[in-house]
Design a protein around this motif. Structure first.
Motif, PDB file in Angstrom:
ATOM      1  N   ARG A 219       0.832  -1.205   0.000  1.00 50.65           N
ATOM      2  CA  ARG A 219       0.000   0.000   0.000  1.00 50.65           C
ATOM      3  C   ARG A 219       0.869   1.258   0.000  1.00 50.65           C
ATOM      4  NH1 ARG A 219      -5.330  -0.816   0.320  1.00 50.65           N
ATOM      5  NH2 ARG A 219      -6.178  -2.596   1.463  1.00 50.65           N
ATOM      6  N   ARG A 220       1.955   1.235   0.795  1.00 49.32           N
ATOM      7  CA  ARG A 220       2.842   2.405   0.814  1.00 49.32           C
ATOM      8  C   ARG A 220       3.448   2.636  -0.566  1.00 49.32           C
ATOM      9  NH1 ARG A 220       3.997   0.814   6.286  1.00 49.32           N
ATOM     10  NH2 ARG A 220       5.597  -0.645   5.561  1.00 49.32           N
ATOM     11  N   ARG A 221       3.842   1.552  -1.232  1.00 50.39           N
ATOM     12  CA  ARG A 221       4.392   1.712  -2.579  1.00 50.39           C
ATOM     13  C   ARG A 221       3.335   2.292  -3.519  1.00 50.39           C
ATOM     14  NH1 ARG A 221       4.466  -0.775  -7.478  1.00 50.39           N
ATOM     15  NH2 ARG A 221       6.383  -0.508  -8.670  1.00 50.39           N
ATOM     16  N   ALA A 222       2.076   1.824  -3.412  1.00 46.96           N
ATOM     17  CA  ALA A 222       1.009   2.342  -4.265  1.00 46.96           C
ATOM     18  C   ALA A 222       0.742   3.815  -3.976  1.00 46.96           C
ATOM     19  CB  ALA A 222      -0.262   1.524  -4.048  1.00 46.96           C
ATOM     20  N   ILE A 223       0.817   4.217  -2.707  1.00 47.62           N
ATOM     21  CA  ILE A 223       0.614   5.626  -2.343  1.00 47.62           C
ATOM     22  C   ILE A 223       1.698   6.494  -2.969  1.00 47.62           C
ATOM     23  CG2 ILE A 223       0.722   7.254  -0.404  1.00 47.62           C
ATOM     24  CD1 ILE A 223      -0.662   5.007   1.271  1.00 47.62           C
ATOM     25  N   ARG A 224       2.955   6.056  -2.858  1.00 46.09           N
ATOM     26  CA  ARG A 224       4.052   6.829  -3.445  1.00 46.09           C
ATOM     27  C   ARG A 224       3.920   6.915  -4.967  1.00 46.09           C
ATOM     28  NH1 ARG A 224       8.492   7.726   0.017  1.00 46.09           N
ATOM     29  NH2 ARG A 224       9.939   7.798  -1.744  1.00 46.09           N
ATOM     30  N   ALA A 225       3.500   5.827  -5.602  1.00 42.85           N
ATOM     31  CA  ALA A 225       3.313   5.843  -7.056  1.00 42.85           C
ATOM     32  C   ALA A 225       2.185   6.804  -7.437  1.00 42.85           C
ATOM     33  CB  ALA A 225       3.008   4.435  -7.555  1.00 42.85           C
ATOM     34  N   GLU A 226       1.127   6.829  -6.628  1.00 43.91           N
ATOM     35  CA  GLU A 226       0.017   7.747  -6.894  1.00 43.91           C
ATOM     36  C   GLU A 226       0.457   9.198  -6.738  1.00 43.91           C
ATOM     37  OE1 GLU A 226      -3.730   8.381  -8.221  1.00 43.91           O
ATOM     38  OE2 GLU A 226      -3.170   6.346  -7.596  1.00 43.91           O
ATOM     39  N   ILE A 227       1.256   9.466  -5.708  1.00 45.46           N
ATOM     40  CA  ILE A 227       1.774  10.824  -5.514  1.00 45.46           C
ATOM     41  C   ILE A 227       2.645  11.228  -6.707  1.00 45.46           C
ATOM     42  CG2 ILE A 227       3.295  12.260  -4.107  1.00 45.46           C
ATOM     43  CD1 ILE A 227       2.362  10.651  -1.667  1.00 45.46           C
ATOM     44  N   ARG A 228       3.524  10.319  -7.162  1.00 44.23           N
ATOM     45  CA  ARG A 228       4.386  10.624  -8.316  1.00 44.23           C
ATOM     46  C   ARG A 228       3.549  10.971  -9.550  1.00 44.23           C
ATOM     47  NH1 ARG A 228       7.682   6.235  -6.438  1.00 44.23           N
ATOM     48  NH2 ARG A 228       9.726   6.989  -5.737  1.00 44.23           N
ATOM     49  N   ALA A 229       2.444  10.253  -9.728  1.00 37.74           N
ATOM     50  CA  ALA A 229       1.608  10.466 -10.905  1.00 37.74           C
ATOM     51  C   ALA A 229       0.968  11.849 -10.914  1.00 37.74           C
ATOM     52  CB  ALA A 229       0.529   9.393 -10.979  1.00 37.74           C
ATOM     53  N   HIS A 230       0.812  12.469  -9.733  1.00 37.99           N
ATOM     54  CA  HIS A 230       0.152  13.779  -9.640  1.00 37.99           C
ATOM     55  C   HIS A 230       1.081  14.824  -9.019  1.00 37.99           C
ATOM     56  CE1 HIS A 230      -3.700  11.876 -10.636  1.00 37.99           C
ATOM     57  NE2 HIS A 230      -3.353  10.910  -9.796  1.00 37.99           N
ATOM     58  N   LEU A 231       2.378  14.584  -9.080  1.00 36.18           N
ATOM     59  CA  LEU A 231       3.346  15.360  -8.318  1.00 36.18           C
ATOM     60  C   LEU A 231       3.315  16.848  -8.634  1.00 36.18           C
ATOM     61  CD1 LEU A 231       5.444  14.731  -6.164  1.00 36.18           C
ATOM     62  CD2 LEU A 231       7.135  14.419  -7.959  1.00 36.18           C
ATOM     63  N   CYS A 232       3.071  17.188  -9.876  1.00 32.28           N
ATOM     64  CA  CYS A 232       3.148  18.597 -10.287  1.00 32.28           C
ATOM     65  C   CYS A 232       1.772  19.245 -10.434  1.00 32.28           C
ATOM     66  CB  CYS A 232       3.919  18.712 -11.597  1.00 32.28           C
ATOM     67  SG  CYS A 232       5.582  18.030 -11.484  1.00 32.28           S
ATOM     68  N   GLU A 233       0.729  18.555 -10.000  1.00 30.70           N
ATOM     69  CA  GLU A 233      -0.616  19.113 -10.112  1.00 30.70           C
ATOM     70  C   GLU A 233      -0.921  20.028  -8.935  1.00 30.70           C
ATOM     71  OE1 GLU A 233      -3.538  16.103 -10.714  1.00 30.70           O
ATOM     72  OE2 GLU A 233      -2.362  15.059 -12.256  1.00 30.70           O
ATOM     73  N   PRO A 234      -1.517  21.176  -9.195  1.00 28.01           N
ATOM     74  CA  PRO A 234      -1.838  22.104  -8.102  1.00 28.01           C
ATOM     75  C   PRO A 234      -2.775  21.492  -7.058  1.00 28.01           C
ATOM     76  CG  PRO A 234      -2.075  23.167 -10.256  1.00 28.01           C
ATOM     77  CD  PRO A 234      -1.876  21.707 -10.512  1.00 28.01           C
ATOM     78  N   GLY A 235      -3.622  20.593  -7.482  1.00 29.99           N
ATOM     79  CA  GLY A 235      -4.610  20.018  -6.564  1.00 29.99           C
ATOM     80  C   GLY A 235      -4.121  18.819  -5.773  1.00 29.99           C
ATOM     81  N   LEU A 236      -2.820  18.513  -5.854  1.00 31.50           N
ATOM     82  CA  LEU A 236      -2.299  17.364  -5.111  1.00 31.50           C
ATOM     83  C   LEU A 236      -2.537  17.555  -3.614  1.00 31.50           C
ATOM     84  CD1 LEU A 236      -0.675  14.743  -4.846  1.00 31.50           C
ATOM     85  CD2 LEU A 236       1.420  16.136  -4.851  1.00 31.50           C
ATOM     86  N   SER A 237      -3.184  16.564  -3.007  1.00 33.01           N
ATOM     87  CA  SER A 237      -3.485  16.629  -1.580  1.00 33.01           C
ATOM     88  C   SER A 237      -3.698  15.216  -1.078  1.00 33.01           C
ATOM     89  CB  SER A 237      -4.747  17.450  -1.315  1.00 33.01           C
ATOM     90  OG  SER A 237      -5.885  16.803  -1.865  1.00 33.01           O
ATOM     91  N   ILE A 238      -3.705  15.081   0.230  1.00 35.80           N
ATOM     92  CA  ILE A 238      -3.945  13.762   0.800  1.00 35.80           C
ATOM     93  C   ILE A 238      -5.370  13.306   0.510  1.00 35.80           C
ATOM     94  CG2 ILE A 238      -4.698  14.556   3.091  1.00 35.80           C
ATOM     95  CD1 ILE A 238      -3.009  12.213   4.238  1.00 35.80           C
ATOM     96  N   ALA A 239      -6.293  14.245   0.366  1.00 33.84           N
ATOM     97  CA  ALA A 239      -7.675  13.883   0.033  1.00 33.84           C
ATOM     98  C   ALA A 239      -7.747  13.290  -1.376  1.00 33.84           C
ATOM     99  CB  ALA A 239      -8.571  15.110   0.142  1.00 33.84           C
ATOM    100  N   MET A 240      -6.986  13.872  -2.324  1.00 37.23           N
ATOM    101  CA  MET A 240      -6.956  13.333  -3.685  1.00 37.23           C
ATOM    102  C   MET A 240      -6.404  11.914  -3.701  1.00 37.23           C
ATOM    103  SD  MET A 240      -4.457  14.363  -6.859  1.00 37.23           S
ATOM    104  CE  MET A 240      -5.213  15.885  -7.406  1.00 37.23           C
ATOM    105  N   ILE A 241      -5.262  11.711  -3.032  1.00 36.88           N
ATOM    106  CA  ILE A 241      -4.631  10.387  -3.014  1.00 36.88           C
ATOM    107  C   ILE A 241      -5.537   9.383  -2.308  1.00 36.88           C
ATOM    108  CG2 ILE A 241      -2.596   9.086  -2.307  1.00 36.88           C
ATOM    109  CD1 ILE A 241      -2.133  11.219  -4.497  1.00 36.88           C
ATOM    110  N   SER A 242      -6.183   9.820  -1.247  1.00 35.55           N
ATOM    111  CA  SER A 242      -7.104   8.962  -0.503  1.00 35.55           C
ATOM    112  C   SER A 242      -8.243   8.486  -1.398  1.00 35.55           C
ATOM    113  CB  SER A 242      -7.653   9.731   0.701  1.00 35.55           C
ATOM    114  OG  SER A 242      -8.750   9.054   1.272  1.00 35.55           O
TER     115      SER A 242
END
Length: 324
Positions: A219-242
């Motif tokens: 799950r931690r690996r999937a979270i990091r991959a999800e963050i990388r996929a949206h790393l430069c988006e202004p709306g990146l937040s824990i709510a988005m990743i969640s």
């Protein structure tokens, strides 16, 4: 496929393209089929055979990946008798396959998976060129995690299964890092594989799966991959990743705390790593440091410079000038 044997290398690879045409099928049958994965492998009638396979042995698990033209693979009684280890095997493929074991038959769609037992005769056929992954662990090692694991044979896992996705992604990570993995990491990887296999099987058999170490690591690996996929988006937040991962923000925070970090620190770390890569890449040589920082999600250049120096021990300009 047995687990790690001290007399065997931890990873092996074979490709028919490296062999003379006349030797391809006989060498593949013997070296990869009978010796490495203990299967009788034949091309389907009327097809030209090409294949590439890799076997990674861990202490208590084995990961085999094969890319092949249409074929038939059988676990015969002779091969069963010569294999002392009773393994539980999960097979997944990128194309439809027909699987038979214990008097039952199933046709899997691409992305689905099925459990097999190494101690039972089995037959797998693929009429299409495909990539296959076999994940094997000793059946006895699953027993403490999953009651009635002896009954798993021919249990089908749908491709939409979240835990199957975590397992497949985690296996891909282990295979990508096999050359650099230490003995301790291979031991940990095998334990995580068992946790995930037990969770995948438990979800199908109605057995409650605990969030053991392997599941949390995946799950931690999937979270990091999800963050990388949206790393430069202004709306990146824990709510988005969640929302994208289907788990609560509170659980994300808990998973990251287990690695002594936080969501904001993880985002900062990944953004700094991306900036570091771009500063060294010749393709970005004409970009200003300010534009690279902005492209990596930093809105303030001074803040970026401070964080970069604290993380890497040098300024972005020093890194770029040193590379030149």
């Amino acid at each position: 496929m047995d687990g790690q044997d001290d007399a065997q290398p931890p990873s092996r690879h074979l490709a028919t393209a490296t062999l003379p045409a006349r030797d391809r099928l006989p060498v593949w049958r013997e070296a990869f089929g009978r010796t490495m994965v203990r299967l009788e492998i034949e091309p389907l009638c009327g097809t030209s055979f090409q294949a590439e396979g890799a076997l990674q042995l861990l202490p208590g698990a084995a990961l085999a990946s094969v890319s092949s033209t249409p074929f038939r693979a059988q676990r015969t009684q002779r091969l069963i008798q010569g294999d002392a280890c009773d393994m539980t095997i999960l097979v997944t493929a990128s194309a439809p396959i027909r699987v038979a074991q214990c008097g039952r038959e199933a046709v899997l769609a691409a992305g689905e998976a099925i459990f097999l037992r190494s101690g039972e005769r089995s037959d797998i056929q693929s009429p299409h060129a495909a990539h296959f992954t076999n994940i094997s662990v000793p059946t006895a090692s699953l027993a403490p995690l999953l009651p009635h694991c002896d009954d798993l044979a021919m249990t089908v896992i749908p491709k939409q299964d979240e835990l199957l996705g975590l397992l497949v992604d985690y296996v891909a990570l282990l295979q990508a890092r096999h050359d650099s993995a230490s003995g301790a990491l291979r031991l940990l990887g095998a334990a995580h594989i068992r946790d995930l296999l037990a969770a995948v099987a438990g979800a199908q058999t109605g057995t409650t799966a605990l969030e053991r170490g392997g599941i949390r690591a995946a799950r931690r690996r999937a979270i990091r991959a999800e963050i990388r996929a949206h790393l430069c988006e202004p709306g990146l937040s824990i709510a988005m990743i969640s929302a994208n991962q289907g788990i609560s923000p509170r659980y994300i925070r808990k998973l990251l705390r287990e690695e002594h970090t936080s969501f904001s620190d993880t985002v900062l770390e990944l953004r700094l790593e991306q900036a570091h890569r771009k500063l060294l890449h010749p393709g970005y040589a004409m970009e200003t440091i300010a534009s690279l920082a902005h492209a990596c999600g930093f809105g303030d250049l001074s803040y970026f410079n401070r964080c970069f120096r604290r993380h890497f021990g040098m300024t972005p300009s020093q890194l770029r000038n040193g590379a030149r």
